[in-house]
Each structure stands twice: as C-alpha cells, then as structure tokens.
Write a protein that holds these residues in place. Structure first.
Motif, PDB file in Angstrom:
ATOM      1  N   VAL A 158       0.859  -1.183   0.000  1.00 45.41           N
ATOM      2  CA  VAL A 158       0.000   0.000   0.000  1.00 45.41           C
ATOM      3  C   VAL A 158       0.895   1.233   0.000  1.00 45.41           C
ATOM      4  O   VAL A 158       2.084   1.151   0.311  1.00 45.41           O
ATOM      5  CB  VAL A 158      -0.950   0.044   1.223  1.00 45.41           C
ATOM      6  N   GLU A 159       0.307   2.353  -0.373  1.00 41.82           N
ATOM      7  CA  GLU A 159       1.021   3.616  -0.240  1.00 41.82           C
ATOM      8  C   GLU A 159       0.105   4.600   0.462  1.00 41.82           C
ATOM      9  O   GLU A 159      -1.075   4.707   0.138  1.00 41.82           O
ATOM     10  CB  GLU A 159       1.471   4.181  -1.587  1.00 41.82           C
ATOM     11  N   LEU A 160       0.660   5.303   1.434  1.00 39.95           N
ATOM     12  CA  LEU A 160      -0.072   6.299   2.198  1.00 39.95           C
ATOM     13  C   LEU A 160       0.284   7.683   1.652  1.00 39.95           C
ATOM     14  O   LEU A 160       1.455   7.974   1.414  1.00 39.95           O
ATOM     15  CB  LEU A 160       0.317   6.233   3.674  1.00 39.95           C
ATOM     16  N   ARG A 161      -0.758   8.494   1.470  1.00 40.48           N
ATOM     17  CA  ARG A 161      -0.548   9.857   0.983  1.00 40.48           C
ATOM     18  C   ARG A 161      -1.496  10.790   1.731  1.00 40.48           C
ATOM     19  O   ARG A 161      -2.635  10.416   2.014  1.00 40.48           O
ATOM     20  CB  ARG A 161      -0.830   9.950  -0.517  1.00 40.48           C
ATOM     21  N   PRO A 162      -1.021  12.007   2.031  1.00 43.80           N
ATOM     22  CA  PRO A 162      -1.904  12.943   2.733  1.00 43.80           C
ATOM     23  C   PRO A 162      -3.098  13.340   1.862  1.00 43.80           C
ATOM     24  O   PRO A 162      -2.950  13.546   0.663  1.00 43.80           O
ATOM     25  CB  PRO A 162      -1.013  14.147   3.025  1.00 43.80           C
ATOM     26  N   VAL A 163      -4.260  13.434   2.481  1.00 42.34           N
ATOM     27  CA  VAL A 163      -5.463  13.900   1.781  1.00 42.34           C
ATOM     28  C   VAL A 163      -5.348  15.411   1.617  1.00 42.34           C
ATOM     29  O   VAL A 163      -5.031  16.135   2.570  1.00 42.34           O
ATOM     30  CB  VAL A 163      -6.734  13.529   2.578  1.00 42.34           C
ATOM     31  N   HIS A 164      -5.592  15.884   0.399  1.00 44.67           N
ATOM     32  CA  HIS A 164      -5.562  17.328   0.104  1.00 44.67           C
ATOM     33  C   HIS A 164      -6.655  18.012   0.930  1.00 44.67           C
ATOM     34  O   HIS A 164      -7.768  17.492   1.076  1.00 44.67           O
ATOM     35  CB  HIS A 164      -5.798  17.542  -1.396  1.00 44.67           C
ATOM     36  N   ASP A 165      -6.341  19.199   1.459  1.00 43.09           N
ATOM     37  CA  ASP A 165      -7.279  19.944   2.305  1.00 43.09           C
ATOM     38  C   ASP A 165      -8.649  20.124   1.648  1.00 43.09           C
ATOM     39  O   ASP A 165      -9.672  20.173   2.338  1.00 43.09           O
ATOM     40  CB  ASP A 165      -6.711  21.329   2.645  1.00 43.09           C
ATOM     41  N   GLU A 166      -8.672  20.224   0.331  1.00 35.90           N
ATOM     42  CA  GLU A 166      -9.915  20.420  -0.416  1.00 35.90           C
ATOM     43  C   GLU A 166     -10.944  19.317  -0.132  1.00 35.90           C
ATOM     44  O   GLU A 166     -12.148  19.548  -0.212  1.00 35.90           O
ATOM     45  CB  GLU A 166      -9.552  20.446  -1.902  1.00 35.90           C
ATOM     46  N   HIS A 167     -10.487  18.120   0.197  1.00 38.06           N
ATOM     47  CA  HIS A 167     -11.380  16.970   0.367  1.00 38.06           C
ATOM     48  C   HIS A 167     -11.743  16.676   1.819  1.00 38.06           C
ATOM     49  O   HIS A 167     -12.569  15.796   2.081  1.00 38.06           O
ATOM     50  CB  HIS A 167     -10.746  15.722  -0.252  1.00 38.06           C
ATOM     51  N   LEU A 168     -11.138  17.388   2.764  1.00 39.97           N
ATOM     52  CA  LEU A 168     -11.368  17.072   4.178  1.00 39.97           C
ATOM     53  C   LEU A 168     -12.814  17.270   4.603  1.00 39.97           C
ATOM     54  O   LEU A 168     -13.333  16.504   5.410  1.00 39.97           O
ATOM     55  CB  LEU A 168     -10.438  17.887   5.076  1.00 39.97           C
ATOM     56  N   GLY A 169     -13.484  18.274   4.069  1.00 31.94           N
ATOM     57  CA  GLY A 169     -14.869  18.537   4.445  1.00 31.94           C
ATOM     58  C   GLY A 169     -15.806  17.398   4.102  1.00 31.94           C
ATOM     59  O   GLY A 169     -16.746  17.117   4.837  1.00 31.94           O
ATOM     60  N   GLU A 170     -15.538  16.735   2.999  1.00 27.28           N
ATOM     61  CA  GLU A 170     -16.420  15.634   2.584  1.00 27.28           C
ATOM     62  C   GLU A 170     -16.018  14.310   3.221  1.00 27.28           C
ATOM     63  O   GLU A 170     -16.793  13.677   3.921  1.00 27.28           O
ATOM     64  CB  GLU A 170     -16.412  15.495   1.063  1.00 27.28           C
TER      65      GLU A 170
END
Length: 164
Positions: A95-107
């Motif tokens: 697997v690869e872990l990547r930070p979620v872009h701030d734009e998607h945090l609300g959803e």
C-alpha cells in the motif's frame, strides 16, 4: 446541536477505546449495500497521527488493512506527511499512504468533523489516504497503470483545475 443517533455509537467507541473505524455504505439502510469507504475517528488524539481513509475494499479487508497500517504507523512512528510505501500490510499486498488534500477534508472527514465538534474534541488536522495497487499491480498515479481505479478516488491532490 447534538450528535445524531447514527454518530452516538461511534463517539461512544472513541470514548471507550480512544479511536474507532467507520464504514460508509452506499445505502446505510441496507447492511449488504456496497461499501464506499472506511475512515478512522480518534487516531489524531490517541496516537498523534492523521485519521486514515480507505476506499473500495470490502469491510473485512478494509478493517484489516486499516488496523495493520495504524499499528505500523504507531510502532514505527514513520508518518512524515510525505508518501510512504508499506509492504505486507494485508495478504502480502503493498500500500502507499498519501496525505489527503485539504480540499477533500470537508467531505471525507465529515464524520470526524461532526463528532469532534459535538464532543469538544480538537478540530480535524488532516487525513491519510491508504492506496492499494490495482489489478495490474500498479498505483493510480503510475503512468503505465491499466486499472481504472473507479473505487479509489485520488484525494491526495486537488480536483480544481490549476491547483496542486
């Protein structure tokens, strides 16, 4: 505003265990409906790590993968907010872990945000998306990938044109 009846058991699990996993289904009224994603609540406070989100796997695989990823992150203290590859997380898969872009945090972080707001926990600081390789053994960003990744949206980048 009080927690909805659906969120009360999640908040209770977080109070009891320090963190919880929540699976979001296409039709919450149908226990057999398709699983959209699984997210953690409470890892930020309990372990000092961003919350995890995983798309497109069945409940058993998603929960197993999240447990294993969380255990490794806690044990190895390896999260630096940069992409991180892990092997052997579940059934020998990488697997690869990547930070979620701030734009998607609300959803994708909506459950976290609501529980945090209504229980007085600190605001959601960030999330990590757990990516798994497609049928061709490649990840979504690999230009040679032949998989369509319909069940695994890329939340590590902005979807707005011209943004990073």
């Amino acid at each position: 505003m009080a927690l909805s009846p659906e969120l009360q058991p999640i908040a209770a699990r977080v109070d009891r265990d320090g963190w919880a996993m929540v699976s979001v289904q296409k039709d919450p009224a149908d226990p057999e409906s398709r699983l959209l994603f699984t997210v953690t609540v409470g890892m930020q406070e309990k372990f000092g790590l961003p919350e995890l989100v995983l798309f497109g796997l069945n409940r058993t695989m998603a929960e197993g993968m999240i447990h294993n990823v969380a255990a490794r992150l806690v044990k190895e203290k390896s999260w630096t907010d940069q992409p991180l590859r892990m092997d052997g997380v579940l059934e020998g898969e990488e697997v690869e872990l990547r930070p979620v872009h701030d734009e998607h945090l609300g959803e994708v972080g909506a459950i976290n945000i609501m529980i945090r707001r209504e229980t007085g926990r600190p605001p959601l600081e960030g999330m990590i998306q757990v990516f798994w390789a497609g049928d061709d053994g490649r990840f979504p960003w690999d230009p040679e990938s032949t998989d369509t990744f319909r069940d695994q949206p890329r939340l590590d980048m902005s979807w707005e044109k011209g943004k990073g």
